[in-house]
Write a protein that holds these residues in place. Structure first.
Motif, PDB file in Angstrom:
ATOM      1  N   ASN A  81       0.809  -1.213   0.000  1.00 26.09           N
ATOM      2  CA  ASN A  81       0.000   0.000   0.000  1.00 26.09           C
ATOM      3  C   ASN A  81       0.842   1.263   0.000  1.00 26.09           C
ATOM      4  OD1 ASN A  81      -2.800  -1.038   0.266  1.00 26.09           O
ATOM      5  ND2 ASN A  81      -2.009  -1.930   2.163  1.00 26.09           N
ATOM      6  N   ARG A  82       2.139   1.111   0.288  1.00 29.10           N
ATOM      7  CA  ARG A  82       3.024   2.271   0.346  1.00 29.10           C
ATOM      8  C   ARG A  82       4.463   1.802   0.166  1.00 29.10           C
ATOM      9  NH1 ARG A  82       3.899   3.458   6.762  1.00 29.10           N
ATOM     10  NH2 ARG A  82       3.077   1.494   7.598  1.00 29.10           N
ATOM     11  N   GLU A  83       5.336   2.733  -0.137  1.00 29.32           N
ATOM     12  CA  GLU A  83       6.752   2.413  -0.284  1.00 29.32           C
ATOM     13  C   GLU A  83       7.519   2.936   0.912  1.00 29.32           C
ATOM     14  OE1 GLU A  83      10.559   3.496  -3.173  1.00 29.32           O
ATOM     15  OE2 GLU A  83       8.522   3.607  -3.982  1.00 29.32           O
ATOM     16  N   ILE A  84       8.237   2.036   1.568  1.00 30.34           N
ATOM     17  CA  ILE A  84       9.087   2.409   2.689  1.00 30.34           C
ATOM     18  C   ILE A  84      10.507   2.605   2.161  1.00 30.34           C
ATOM     19  CG2 ILE A  84      10.080   1.626   4.870  1.00 30.34           C
ATOM     20  CD1 ILE A  84       7.481   0.212   5.454  1.00 30.34           C
ATOM     21  N   LYS A  85      11.125   3.685   2.551  1.00 29.70           N
ATOM     22  CA  LYS A  85      12.419   4.065   1.986  1.00 29.70           C
ATOM     23  C   LYS A  85      13.570   3.208   2.526  1.00 29.70           C
ATOM     24  CE  LYS A  85      10.506   7.414  -0.308  1.00 29.70           C
ATOM     25  NZ  LYS A  85      10.336   7.313  -1.767  1.00 29.70           N
ATOM     26  N   ASN A  86      14.674   3.273   1.781  1.00 27.98           N
ATOM     27  CA  ASN A  86      15.971   2.699   2.183  1.00 27.98           C
ATOM     28  C   ASN A  86      16.033   1.175   2.143  1.00 27.98           C
ATOM     29  OD1 ASN A  86      17.024   5.324   2.723  1.00 27.98           O
ATOM     30  ND2 ASN A  86      15.943   5.293   4.689  1.00 27.98           N
ATOM     31  N   SER A  87      15.164   0.545   1.355  1.00 23.83           N
ATOM     32  CA  SER A  87      15.255  -0.902   1.197  1.00 23.83           C
ATOM     33  C   SER A  87      16.361  -1.242   0.203  1.00 23.83           C
ATOM     34  CB  SER A  87      13.925  -1.468   0.693  1.00 23.83           C
ATOM     35  OG  SER A  87      13.659  -1.006  -0.631  1.00 23.83           O
ATOM     36  N   SER A  88      16.744  -2.501   0.215  1.00 20.14           N
ATOM     37  CA  SER A  88      17.745  -3.000  -0.725  1.00 20.14           C
ATOM     38  C   SER A  88      17.207  -4.259  -1.371  1.00 20.14           C
ATOM     39  CB  SER A  88      19.058  -3.305   0.006  1.00 20.14           C
ATOM     40  OG  SER A  88      20.043  -3.778  -0.892  1.00 20.14           O
ATOM     41  N   ALA A  89      17.407  -4.411  -2.666  1.00 21.61           N
ATOM     42  CA  ALA A  89      16.952  -5.602  -3.382  1.00 21.61           C
ATOM     43  C   ALA A  89      18.050  -6.657  -3.400  1.00 21.61           C
ATOM     44  CB  ALA A  89      16.558  -5.235  -4.814  1.00 21.61           C
ATOM     45  N   PRO A  90      17.684  -7.937  -3.526  1.00 26.96           N
ATOM     46  CA  PRO A  90      18.697  -8.974  -3.731  1.00 26.96           C
ATOM     47  C   PRO A  90      19.517  -8.675  -4.985  1.00 26.96           C
ATOM     48  CG  PRO A  90      16.539  -9.945  -3.273  1.00 26.96           C
ATOM     49  CD  PRO A  90      16.313  -8.486  -3.509  1.00 26.96           C
ATOM     50  N   VAL A  91      20.772  -9.090  -4.976  1.00 29.55           N
ATOM     51  CA  VAL A  91      21.684  -8.848  -6.093  1.00 29.55           C
ATOM     52  C   VAL A  91      22.085 -10.196  -6.706  1.00 29.55           C
ATOM     53  CG1 VAL A  91      23.957  -7.995  -6.766  1.00 29.55           C
ATOM     54  CG2 VAL A  91      22.568  -6.713  -5.109  1.00 29.55           C
ATOM     55  N   THR A  92      21.934 -10.314  -8.011  1.00 28.55           N
ATOM     56  CA  THR A  92      22.304 -11.550  -8.709  1.00 28.55           C
ATOM     57  C   THR A  92      23.482 -11.301  -9.638  1.00 28.55           C
ATOM     58  OG1 THR A  92      20.023 -12.368  -8.638  1.00 28.55           O
ATOM     59  CG2 THR A  92      21.510 -13.374 -10.258  1.00 28.55           C
ATOM     60  N   TYR A  93      24.458 -12.209  -9.613  1.00 26.04           N
ATOM     61  CA  TYR A  93      25.592 -12.122 -10.529  1.00 26.04           C
ATOM     62  C   TYR A  93      26.009 -13.525 -10.960  1.00 26.04           C
ATOM     63  CZ  TYR A  93      28.630 -13.524  -6.623  1.00 26.04           C
ATOM     64  OH  TYR A  93      29.218 -14.218  -5.587  1.00 26.04           O
TER      65      TYR A  93
ATOM     66  N   LEU B 112      33.530 -25.867  -9.067  1.00 18.28           N
ATOM     67  CA  LEU B 112      32.538 -26.936  -9.150  1.00 18.28           C
ATOM     68  C   LEU B 112      32.334 -27.440 -10.573  1.00 18.28           C
ATOM     69  CD1 LEU B 112      29.804 -25.607  -6.671  1.00 18.28           C
ATOM     70  CD2 LEU B 112      31.694 -27.167  -6.224  1.00 18.28           C
ATOM     71  N   GLY B 113      32.954 -26.789 -11.547  1.00 16.60           N
ATOM     72  CA  GLY B 113      32.797 -27.216 -12.928  1.00 16.60           C
ATOM     73  C   GLY B 113      31.438 -26.895 -13.509  1.00 16.60           C
ATOM     74  N   LEU B 114      30.942 -25.702 -13.210  1.00 19.45           N
ATOM     75  CA  LEU B 114      29.620 -25.279 -13.681  1.00 19.45           C
ATOM     76  C   LEU B 114      29.753 -24.054 -14.579  1.00 19.45           C
ATOM     77  CD1 LEU B 114      27.692 -25.600 -10.277  1.00 19.45           C
ATOM     78  CD2 LEU B 114      27.623 -27.214 -12.208  1.00 19.45           C
ATOM     79  N   ASP B 115      29.041 -24.072 -15.694  1.00 15.86           N
ATOM     80  CA  ASP B 115      29.136 -22.972 -16.664  1.00 15.86           C
ATOM     81  C   ASP B 115      28.103 -21.875 -16.431  1.00 15.86           C
ATOM     82  OD1 ASP B 115      31.209 -24.245 -17.975  1.00 15.86           O
ATOM     83  OD2 ASP B 115      29.919 -25.181 -19.486  1.00 15.86           O
ATOM     84  N   ASN B 116      27.005 -22.201 -15.751  1.00 12.13           N
ATOM     85  CA  ASN B 116      25.897 -21.246 -15.626  1.00 12.13           C
ATOM     86  C   ASN B 116      25.381 -21.181 -14.201  1.00 12.13           C
ATOM     87  OD1 ASN B 116      25.446 -20.481 -18.564  1.00 12.13           O
ATOM     88  ND2 ASN B 116      25.230 -22.714 -18.690  1.00 12.13           N
ATOM     89  N   LEU B 117      26.295 -20.865 -13.287  1.00  9.55           N
ATOM     90  CA  LEU B 117      25.934 -20.742 -11.884  1.00  9.55           C
ATOM     91  C   LEU B 117      25.727 -19.274 -11.538  1.00  9.55           C
ATOM     92  CD1 LEU B 117      25.582 -21.822  -8.989  1.00  9.55           C
ATOM     93  CD2 LEU B 117      28.078 -21.653  -8.728  1.00  9.55           C
ATOM     94  N   TYR B 118      24.537 -18.957 -11.050  1.00 10.42           N
ATOM     95  CA  TYR B 118      24.197 -17.583 -10.661  1.00 10.42           C
ATOM     96  C   TYR B 118      23.968 -17.516  -9.153  1.00 10.42           C
ATOM     97  CZ  TYR B 118      23.697 -16.527 -15.601  1.00 10.42           C
ATOM     98  OH  TYR B 118      23.948 -16.334 -16.939  1.00 10.42           O
ATOM     99  N   ILE B 119      24.607 -16.550  -8.534  1.00  9.11           N
ATOM    100  CA  ILE B 119      24.479 -16.312  -7.092  1.00  9.11           C
ATOM    101  C   ILE B 119      23.513 -15.150  -6.877  1.00  9.11           C
ATOM    102  CG2 ILE B 119      25.676 -15.733  -4.956  1.00  9.11           C
ATOM    103  CD1 ILE B 119      26.630 -18.367  -6.190  1.00  9.11           C
ATOM    104  N   THR B 120      22.457 -15.402  -6.134  1.00  5.39           N
ATOM    105  CA  THR B 120      21.575 -14.314  -5.707  1.00  5.39           C
ATOM    106  C   THR B 120      21.885 -14.042  -4.242  1.00  5.39           C
ATOM    107  OG1 THR B 120      19.847 -14.918  -7.285  1.00  5.39           O
ATOM    108  CG2 THR B 120      19.197 -13.545  -5.426  1.00  5.39           C
ATOM    109  N   PHE B 121      22.510 -12.895  -4.003  1.00 10.82           N
ATOM    110  CA  PHE B 121      23.043 -12.568  -2.683  1.00 10.82           C
ATOM    111  C   PHE B 121      22.152 -11.543  -1.991  1.00 10.82           C
ATOM    112  CE2 PHE B 121      25.655 -10.241   0.324  1.00 10.82           C
ATOM    113  CZ  PHE B 121      26.370 -11.245   0.958  1.00 10.82           C
ATOM    114  N   SER B 122      21.744 -11.883  -0.774  1.00 12.69           N
ATOM    115  CA  SER B 122      20.979 -10.958   0.064  1.00 12.69           C
ATOM    116  C   SER B 122      21.719 -10.812   1.384  1.00 12.69           C
ATOM    117  CB  SER B 122      19.560 -11.489   0.307  1.00 12.69           C
ATOM    118  OG  SER B 122      18.857 -11.648  -0.907  1.00 12.69           O
ATOM    119  N   GLY B 123      22.372  -9.707   1.555  1.00 15.07           N
ATOM    120  CA  GLY B 123      23.165  -9.455   2.745  1.00 15.07           C
ATOM    121  C   GLY B 123      23.879  -8.135   2.575  1.00 15.07           C
TER     122      GLY B 123
END
Length: 425
Positions: free
Chosen positions: A62-74, A83-94
Protein backbone atom coordinates in the motif's frame (compact mmCIF):
# COMPACT_ATOMS: atom_id res chain seq x y z
CA UNK A 1 2.13 3.58 -4.21
CA UNK A 2 -0.76 1.15 -4.15
CA UNK A 3 -0.34 -2.09 -6.10
CA UNK A 4 -3.49 -3.48 -7.69
CA UNK A 5 -4.09 -7.09 -6.69
CA UNK A 6 -6.59 -9.56 -5.26
CA UNK A 7 -6.25 -12.53 -2.92
CA UNK A 8 -7.10 -16.10 -3.92
CA UNK A 9 -7.73 -18.90 -1.46
CA UNK A 10 -5.93 -21.97 -2.78
CA UNK A 11 -8.37 -24.26 -0.99
CA UNK A 12 -11.78 -22.82 -1.90
CA UNK A 13 -10.79 -20.93 -5.05
CA UNK A 14 -12.44 -17.78 -3.68
CA UNK A 15 -10.99 -14.50 -4.99
CA UNK A 16 -11.46 -11.29 -3.02
CA UNK A 17 -9.95 -7.89 -2.35
CA UNK A 18 -7.39 -7.46 0.42
CA UNK A 19 -9.38 -5.13 2.64
CA UNK A 20 -8.20 -6.17 6.11
CA UNK A 21 -4.71 -7.70 5.84
CA UNK A 22 -6.25 -11.18 5.64
CA UNK A 23 -4.16 -14.24 6.43
CA UNK A 24 -6.81 -16.81 5.43
CA UNK A 25 -10.25 -16.87 3.85
CA UNK A 26 -12.08 -19.03 6.39
CA UNK A 27 -13.94 -20.81 3.58
CA UNK A 28 -11.57 -23.65 2.81
CA UNK A 29 -12.37 -27.10 4.21
CA UNK A 30 -8.66 -27.77 4.70
CA UNK A 31 -5.83 -25.45 5.77
CA UNK A 32 -4.87 -23.43 2.70
CA UNK A 33 -2.72 -20.44 1.84
CA UNK A 34 -3.92 -17.27 0.21
CA UNK A 35 -2.01 -16.13 -2.87
CA UNK A 36 -1.76 -12.63 -4.30
CA UNK A 37 -3.08 -12.29 -7.86
CA UNK A 38 -1.67 -9.18 -9.51
CA UNK A 39 -3.43 -7.13 -12.18
CA UNK A 40 -0.04 -6.59 -13.83
CA UNK A 41 0.73 -9.94 -15.47
CA UNK A 42 4.23 -9.10 -16.71
CA UNK A 43 7.31 -8.35 -14.66
CA UNK A 44 8.30 -4.74 -15.24
CA UNK A 45 11.01 -3.70 -12.77
CA UNK A 46 11.46 -0.07 -11.83
CA UNK A 47 14.92 1.57 -11.68
CA UNK A 48 17.44 0.02 -9.30
CA UNK A 49 17.23 3.12 -7.11
CA UNK A 50 13.85 1.88 -5.88
CA UNK A 51 15.50 -0.92 -3.89
CA UNK A 52 13.17 -3.83 -3.17
CA UNK A 53 10.32 -1.79 -4.63
CA UNK A 54 11.76 -2.07 -8.12
CA UNK A 55 9.49 -5.16 -8.08
CA UNK A 56 6.50 -3.31 -6.62
CA UNK A 57 4.07 -4.44 -9.34
CA UNK A 58 4.38 -7.96 -7.89
CA UNK A 59 4.33 -6.96 -4.22
CA UNK A 60 1.07 -6.61 -2.22
CA UNK A 61 1.89 -3.16 -0.89
CA UNK A 62 0.00 0.00 0.00
CA UNK A 63 3.02 2.27 0.35
CA UNK A 64 6.75 2.41 -0.28
CA UNK A 65 9.09 2.41 2.69
CA UNK A 66 12.42 4.07 1.99
CA UNK A 67 15.97 2.70 2.18
CA UNK A 68 15.25 -0.90 1.20
CA UNK A 69 17.75 -3.00 -0.72
CA UNK A 70 16.95 -5.60 -3.38
CA UNK A 71 18.70 -8.97 -3.73
CA UNK A 72 21.68 -8.85 -6.09
CA UNK A 73 22.30 -11.55 -8.71
CA UNK A 74 25.59 -12.12 -10.53
CA UNK A 75 27.15 -14.91 -12.59
CA UNK A 76 29.76 -16.81 -10.62
CA UNK A 77 33.21 -17.48 -11.96
CA UNK A 78 35.13 -18.47 -8.81
CA UNK A 79 32.82 -21.01 -7.19
CA UNK A 80 31.52 -22.07 -10.60
CA UNK A 81 35.06 -22.85 -11.72
CA UNK A 82 35.74 -24.97 -8.63
CA UNK A 83 32.54 -26.94 -9.15
CA UNK A 84 32.80 -27.22 -12.93
CA UNK A 85 29.62 -25.28 -13.68
CA UNK A 86 29.14 -22.97 -16.66
CA UNK A 87 25.90 -21.25 -15.63
CA UNK A 88 25.93 -20.74 -11.88
CA UNK A 89 24.20 -17.58 -10.66
CA UNK A 90 24.48 -16.31 -7.09
CA UNK A 91 21.57 -14.31 -5.71
CA UNK A 92 23.04 -12.57 -2.68
CA UNK A 93 20.98 -10.96 0.06
CA UNK A 94 23.17 -9.45 2.75
CA UNK A 95 25.77 -6.75 3.13
CA UNK A 96 28.32 -6.58 0.34
CA UNK A 97 28.96 -2.99 -0.84
CA UNK A 98 31.21 -4.20 -3.67
CA UNK A 99 28.17 -5.91 -5.20
CA UNK A 100 25.76 -3.09 -4.21
CA UNK A 101 24.08 -5.39 -1.68
CA UNK A 102 22.95 -3.20 1.19
CA UNK A 103 20.95 -5.36 3.61
CA UNK A 104 22.47 -4.12 6.86
CA UNK A 105 20.99 -6.94 8.93
CA UNK A 106 22.86 -9.42 6.73
CA UNK A 107 19.78 -11.43 5.78
CA UNK A 108 17.19 -11.77 3.00
CA UNK A 109 14.54 -11.48 5.71
CA UNK A 110 14.74 -7.75 5.04
CA UNK A 111 12.85 -8.52 1.82
CA UNK A 112 9.89 -9.83 3.77
CA UNK A 113 10.08 -7.15 6.48
CA UNK A 114 9.91 -4.29 3.98
CA UNK A 115 7.11 -5.97 2.05
CA UNK A 116 5.04 -6.86 5.13
CA UNK A 117 5.40 -3.38 6.60
CA UNK A 118 4.51 -1.78 3.27
CA UNK A 119 1.31 -3.83 3.17
CA UNK A 120 0.24 -2.02 6.34
CA UNK A 121 -1.81 1.12 5.69
CA UNK A 122 -0.38 4.54 6.50
CA UNK A 123 -2.79 4.91 9.45
CA UNK A 124 -1.92 1.53 11.01
CA UNK A 125 -2.01 2.06 14.79
CA UNK A 126 -1.93 -1.47 16.25
CA UNK A 127 1.17 -3.39 17.33
CA UNK A 128 2.48 -5.89 14.80
CA UNK A 129 3.53 -9.20 16.41
CA UNK A 130 6.37 -11.18 14.82
CA UNK A 131 7.80 -14.52 15.97
CA UNK A 132 11.34 -15.38 14.94
CA UNK A 133 14.35 -17.60 15.59
CA UNK A 134 16.73 -14.74 14.79
CA UNK A 135 17.07 -13.40 11.25
CA UNK A 136 13.46 -12.29 10.84
CA UNK A 137 13.67 -10.58 14.22
CA UNK A 138 16.70 -8.51 13.17
CA UNK A 139 15.02 -7.53 9.93
CA UNK A 140 11.75 -6.39 11.53
CA UNK A 141 13.58 -4.59 14.33
CA UNK A 142 15.54 -2.66 11.71
CA UNK A 143 12.63 -1.82 9.39
CA UNK A 144 10.12 -1.00 12.13
CA UNK A 145 12.64 1.01 14.13
CA UNK A 146 13.62 3.12 11.11
CA UNK A 147 9.99 3.69 10.10
CA UNK A 148 8.32 4.13 13.51
CA UNK A 149 6.09 1.05 13.19
CA UNK A 150 5.08 -0.45 16.57
CA UNK A 151 6.16 -4.10 16.76
CA UNK A 152 6.52 -6.85 19.32
CA UNK A 153 9.25 -9.28 18.27
CA UNK A 154 9.06 -12.64 20.04
CA UNK A 155 12.18 -14.85 20.11
CA UNK A 156 13.57 -17.78 22.11
CA UNK A 157 15.75 -16.50 24.95
CA UNK A 158 18.61 -18.78 23.89
CA UNK A 159 18.72 -17.09 20.48
CA UNK A 160 19.15 -13.56 21.84
CA UNK A 161 22.79 -13.59 20.77
CA UNK A 162 21.65 -13.21 17.15
CA UNK A 163 19.36 -10.25 17.90
CA UNK A 164 21.46 -7.17 17.19
CA UNK A 165 21.24 -3.83 15.42
CA UNK A 166 23.68 -1.26 14.04
CA UNK A 167 21.71 1.65 15.51
CA UNK A 168 19.81 2.67 18.64
CA UNK A 169 16.48 0.89 18.49
CA UNK A 170 13.32 2.99 18.39
CA UNK A 171 11.15 2.63 21.56
CA UNK A 172 8.28 1.52 19.29
CA UNK A 173 10.11 -1.84 19.08
CA UNK A 174 9.83 -4.32 21.95
CA UNK A 175 11.63 -7.66 22.10
CA UNK A 176 9.90 -10.39 24.10
CA UNK A 177 11.89 -13.54 24.90
CA UNK A 178 10.42 -16.96 25.60
CA UNK A 179 12.61 -18.11 28.47
CA UNK A 180 14.55 -21.20 29.41
CA UNK A 181 15.06 -23.90 26.78
CA UNK A 182 12.38 -22.47 24.47
CA UNK A 183 12.72 -22.93 20.72
CA UNK A 184 11.18 -21.20 17.70
CA UNK A 185 7.86 -23.01 18.09
CA UNK A 186 7.68 -21.85 21.72
CA UNK A 187 8.20 -18.30 20.47
CA UNK A 188 5.34 -18.79 18.01
CA UNK A 189 3.10 -20.06 20.83
CA UNK A 190 3.98 -17.04 22.98
CA UNK A 191 3.28 -14.71 20.05
CA UNK A 192 -0.25 -16.14 19.85
CA UNK A 193 -0.78 -15.20 23.49
CA UNK A 194 0.45 -11.69 22.74
CA UNK A 195 -1.95 -11.46 19.79
CA UNK A 196 -4.90 -12.31 22.03
CA UNK A 197 -4.48 -8.89 23.66
CA UNK A 198 -6.46 -5.97 22.19
CA UNK A 199 -4.48 -3.85 19.74
CA UNK A 200 -1.97 -6.58 18.83
CA UNK A 201 -2.05 -8.00 15.28
CA UNK A 202 -0.27 -11.16 14.07
CA UNK A 203 2.18 -10.70 11.21
CA UNK A 204 1.18 -14.19 10.10
CA UNK A 205 4.44 -15.85 9.06
CA UNK A 206 4.09 -18.00 5.95
CA UNK A 207 0.37 -17.17 5.77
CA UNK A 208 1.17 -13.55 4.98
CA UNK A 209 1.26 -13.05 1.20
CA UNK A 210 3.50 -10.02 1.68
CA UNK A 211 6.10 -12.13 3.48
CA UNK A 212 6.20 -14.73 0.69
CA UNK A 213 6.13 -12.24 -2.16
CA UNK A 214 8.83 -10.16 -0.51
CA UNK A 215 11.07 -13.21 -0.48
CA UNK A 216 10.10 -14.05 -4.06
CA UNK A 217 12.11 -11.02 -5.19
CA UNK A 218 15.19 -13.25 -5.00
CA UNK A 219 13.88 -15.15 -8.03
CA UNK A 220 12.79 -11.95 -9.76
CA UNK A 221 16.32 -10.62 -9.30
CA UNK A 222 17.79 -13.79 -10.81
CA UNK A 223 15.45 -13.86 -13.78
CA UNK A 224 16.06 -10.23 -14.70
CA UNK A 225 19.81 -10.92 -14.64
CA UNK A 226 19.74 -14.29 -16.42
CA UNK A 227 16.97 -13.46 -18.89
CA UNK A 228 15.21 -16.77 -18.28
CA UNK A 229 13.84 -18.93 -15.49
CA UNK A 230 16.63 -21.01 -13.89
CA UNK A 231 16.46 -24.79 -14.15
CA UNK A 232 17.48 -25.28 -10.50
CA UNK A 233 16.91 -23.25 -7.34
CA UNK A 234 19.04 -23.98 -4.25
CA UNK A 235 18.19 -22.73 -0.75
CA UNK A 236 18.52 -23.89 2.85
CA UNK A 237 15.13 -24.00 4.58
CA UNK A 238 13.62 -24.10 8.05
CA UNK A 239 9.97 -23.35 7.39
CA UNK A 240 10.41 -23.52 3.62
CA UNK A 241 8.59 -20.21 3.15
CA UNK A 242 11.35 -18.84 0.90
CA UNK A 243 11.16 -21.90 -1.35
CA UNK A 244 7.35 -21.65 -1.50
CA UNK A 245 7.82 -18.02 -2.52
CA UNK A 246 10.25 -19.11 -5.24
CA UNK A 247 7.68 -21.56 -6.60
CA UNK A 248 5.00 -18.85 -6.66
CA UNK A 249 7.39 -16.52 -8.49
CA UNK A 250 8.00 -19.30 -11.01
CA UNK A 251 4.26 -19.59 -11.64
CA UNK A 252 3.92 -15.84 -12.23
CA UNK A 253 6.92 -15.83 -14.57
CA UNK A 254 5.36 -18.67 -16.59
CA UNK A 255 2.27 -16.49 -16.89
CA UNK A 256 4.42 -13.58 -18.05
CA UNK A 257 5.55 -15.66 -21.02
CA UNK A 258 8.80 -13.82 -21.75
CA UNK A 259 11.18 -15.90 -19.63
CA UNK A 260 10.60 -19.40 -20.96
CA UNK A 261 8.51 -22.32 -19.78
CA UNK A 262 10.86 -23.88 -17.23
CA UNK A 263 9.49 -25.50 -14.10
CA UNK A 264 12.29 -24.49 -11.75
CA UNK A 265 13.34 -27.49 -9.67
CA UNK A 266 13.50 -26.67 -5.97
CA UNK A 267 16.69 -28.03 -4.40
CA UNK A 268 16.27 -27.32 -0.69
CA UNK A 269 18.44 -28.34 2.23
CA UNK A 270 18.37 -28.77 5.99
CA UNK A 271 21.07 -28.78 8.63
CA UNK A 272 21.44 -32.33 10.02
CA UNK A 273 20.39 -33.69 12.41
CA UNK A 274 17.37 -31.29 12.41
CA UNK A 275 15.62 -32.81 9.39
CA UNK A 276 11.86 -32.36 9.76
CA UNK A 277 11.28 -31.31 6.15
CA UNK A 278 13.88 -33.74 4.81
CA UNK A 279 12.31 -36.70 6.63
CA UNK A 280 8.77 -35.65 5.70
CA UNK A 281 9.60 -35.46 1.98
CA UNK A 282 11.53 -38.73 2.01
CA UNK A 283 8.55 -40.62 3.43
CA UNK A 284 6.58 -39.72 0.28
CA UNK A 285 3.56 -38.28 2.07
CA UNK A 286 2.18 -34.79 2.57
CA UNK A 287 1.95 -35.57 6.29
CA UNK A 288 4.58 -33.88 8.41
CA UNK A 289 6.70 -36.24 10.51
CA UNK A 290 6.08 -35.98 14.22
CA UNK A 291 8.77 -34.79 16.57
CA UNK A 292 8.43 -34.17 20.29
CA UNK A 293 9.18 -30.70 21.64
CA UNK A 294 12.07 -31.96 23.75
CA UNK A 295 13.62 -33.83 20.84
CA UNK A 296 13.27 -30.78 18.60
CA UNK A 297 15.01 -28.58 21.17
CA UNK A 298 17.83 -31.09 21.53
CA UNK A 299 18.34 -31.29 17.75
CA UNK A 300 18.26 -27.51 17.46
CA UNK A 301 21.11 -27.35 19.95
CA UNK A 302 23.19 -29.59 17.66
CA UNK A 303 23.02 -27.54 14.47
CA UNK A 304 24.97 -24.42 13.57
CA UNK A 305 22.19 -22.92 11.42
CA UNK A 306 19.72 -22.35 14.27
CA UNK A 307 17.29 -20.47 12.03
CA UNK A 308 16.56 -23.72 10.17
CA UNK A 309 15.05 -25.41 13.23
CA UNK A 310 11.30 -25.06 12.65
CA UNK A 311 9.54 -28.16 13.99
CA UNK A 312 6.12 -27.26 12.53
CA UNK A 313 6.81 -25.83 9.04
CA UNK A 314 3.97 -25.18 6.54
CA UNK A 315 4.42 -28.50 4.79
CA UNK A 316 0.96 -30.09 4.52
CA UNK A 317 -1.09 -26.91 3.98
CA UNK A 318 -2.53 -26.43 0.48
CA UNK A 319 0.01 -24.26 -1.34
CA UNK A 320 2.72 -25.20 1.14
CA UNK A 321 6.08 -26.91 0.96
CA UNK A 322 4.81 -30.33 -0.12
CA UNK A 323 2.94 -28.84 -3.07
CA UNK A 324 5.93 -26.72 -4.07
CA UNK A 325 8.29 -29.72 -4.08
CA UNK A 326 5.78 -31.96 -5.85
CA UNK A 327 5.07 -29.41 -8.59
CA UNK A 328 8.75 -28.79 -9.28
CA UNK A 329 9.98 -32.36 -8.92
CA UNK A 330 12.21 -31.05 -6.16
CA UNK A 331 14.84 -32.61 -3.93
CA UNK A 332 15.74 -32.19 -0.26
CA UNK A 333 19.32 -32.48 0.99
CA UNK A 334 20.80 -33.21 4.40
CA UNK A 335 23.92 -31.22 5.30
CA UNK A 336 25.87 -31.64 8.53
CA UNK A 337 27.76 -28.90 10.36
CA UNK A 338 31.17 -29.87 8.99
CA UNK A 339 29.96 -29.93 5.39
CA UNK A 340 28.37 -26.51 5.86
CA UNK A 341 31.49 -25.02 7.44
CA UNK A 342 33.69 -26.32 4.62
CA UNK A 343 31.26 -24.94 2.04
CA UNK A 344 31.37 -21.55 3.73
CA UNK A 345 35.16 -21.55 3.60
CA UNK A 346 35.08 -22.45 -0.10
CA UNK A 347 32.60 -19.67 -0.88
CA UNK A 348 34.68 -17.06 0.93
CA UNK A 349 37.82 -18.26 -0.84
CA UNK A 350 36.26 -18.24 -4.32
CA UNK A 351 33.72 -15.40 -4.10
CA UNK A 352 35.22 -13.13 -1.44
CA UNK A 353 32.49 -12.80 1.19
CA UNK A 354 31.53 -14.60 4.40
CA UNK A 355 28.20 -16.41 4.61
CA UNK A 356 25.51 -16.79 7.23
CA UNK A 357 25.19 -20.35 8.61
CA UNK A 358 22.07 -21.17 6.57
CA UNK A 359 23.68 -19.98 3.34
CA UNK A 360 26.62 -22.29 4.01
CA UNK A 361 24.14 -25.18 4.12
CA UNK A 362 22.80 -24.17 0.70
CA UNK A 363 26.29 -24.09 -0.84
CA UNK A 364 27.04 -27.52 0.64
CA UNK A 365 23.87 -28.91 -0.92
CA UNK A 366 25.00 -27.57 -4.30
CA UNK A 367 28.29 -29.42 -3.83
CA UNK A 368 26.34 -32.59 -3.08
CA UNK A 369 24.16 -32.17 -6.16
CA UNK A 370 27.23 -31.73 -8.39
CA UNK A 371 28.96 -34.77 -6.88
CA UNK A 372 25.82 -36.91 -7.23
CA UNK A 373 25.23 -35.82 -10.82
CA UNK A 374 21.87 -34.19 -10.09
CA UNK A 375 22.94 -31.11 -12.05
CA UNK A 376 25.09 -30.96 -15.18
CA UNK A 377 27.87 -28.60 -16.21
CA UNK A 378 25.48 -26.74 -18.55
CA UNK A 379 22.57 -26.45 -16.10
CA UNK A 380 21.30 -22.96 -15.35
CA UNK A 381 21.47 -22.81 -11.57
CA UNK A 382 20.38 -20.16 -9.08
CA UNK A 383 21.62 -20.31 -5.49
CA UNK A 384 19.67 -18.19 -3.05
CA UNK A 385 22.40 -17.01 -0.67
CA UNK A 386 20.10 -15.91 2.11
CA UNK A 387 22.61 -14.06 4.24
CA UNK A 388 26.18 -12.88 4.49
CA UNK A 389 28.56 -10.01 4.95
CA UNK A 390 28.52 -10.14 8.76
CA UNK A 391 32.25 -9.44 8.93
CA UNK A 392 31.82 -6.22 6.93
CA UNK A 393 28.84 -5.20 9.07
CA UNK A 394 30.92 -5.60 12.22
CA UNK A 395 33.85 -3.72 10.67
CA UNK A 396 31.75 -0.76 9.50
CA UNK A 397 28.99 -0.54 12.08
CA UNK A 398 28.54 -0.07 15.79
CA UNK A 399 26.86 -3.41 16.42
CA UNK A 400 25.06 -3.89 19.70
CA UNK A 401 22.80 -6.62 21.06
CA UNK A 402 19.13 -5.72 21.45
CA UNK A 403 18.09 -6.48 25.01
CA UNK A 404 14.64 -7.99 25.61
CA UNK A 405 12.02 -5.84 27.28
CA UNK A 406 10.84 -8.93 29.11
CA UNK A 407 11.71 -12.62 29.44
CA UNK A 408 8.59 -14.76 29.84
CA UNK A 409 8.58 -17.97 31.85
CA UNK A 410 7.19 -20.61 29.43
CA UNK A 411 5.43 -22.28 32.37
CA UNK A 412 3.65 -19.14 33.54
CA UNK A 413 -0.14 -18.95 33.28
CA UNK A 414 -1.71 -16.92 30.48
CA UNK A 415 -3.11 -14.30 32.81
CA UNK A 416 0.23 -13.33 34.29
CA UNK A 417 1.89 -13.45 30.85
CA UNK A 418 -0.70 -11.08 29.40
CA UNK A 419 -0.34 -8.69 32.33
CA UNK A 420 3.44 -8.67 31.94
CA UNK A 421 3.20 -7.99 28.19
CA UNK A 422 0.73 -5.16 28.67
CA UNK A 423 3.06 -3.56 31.20
CA UNK A 424 5.79 -2.96 28.60
CA UNK A 425 3.57 -1.25 26.02
Amino acid sequence: MNTSYSLKCLGSGEVFKDTDLQLESGKSEKPAFLRAVYDEKQLNPRPDSAGLFKFASWLPVNREIKNSSAPVTYKSSGLAGKLGLDNLYITFSGYWPKKRAGMVTGTFKECEAYSVCSRLPENFSDVLVVASAGNTARAFIHVCSKNNIPVAVVVPERNLGSIWADHDVNPCVRVIASGGNSDYFDAISLSRTVCSLPGFVPEGGAKNVARRDGMSTTVLSAVTEIGSIPEYYFQAVGSGTGAIAAWEANLRLLGDGRFGDTKMKLMVSQNAPFLVLYDSWKQGSRDLVEITPDRARDLSDEIDAKVLSNRVPPYSVIGGMYDALAYSGGSVFSVDNKEAANAGDLFKETEGIDLAPAAKVAIASLQQAVKQGEVSRESVIMVNVTGGGYEKIREEGNIRLVEPSIVVDPNADNGSVKAAIESIF
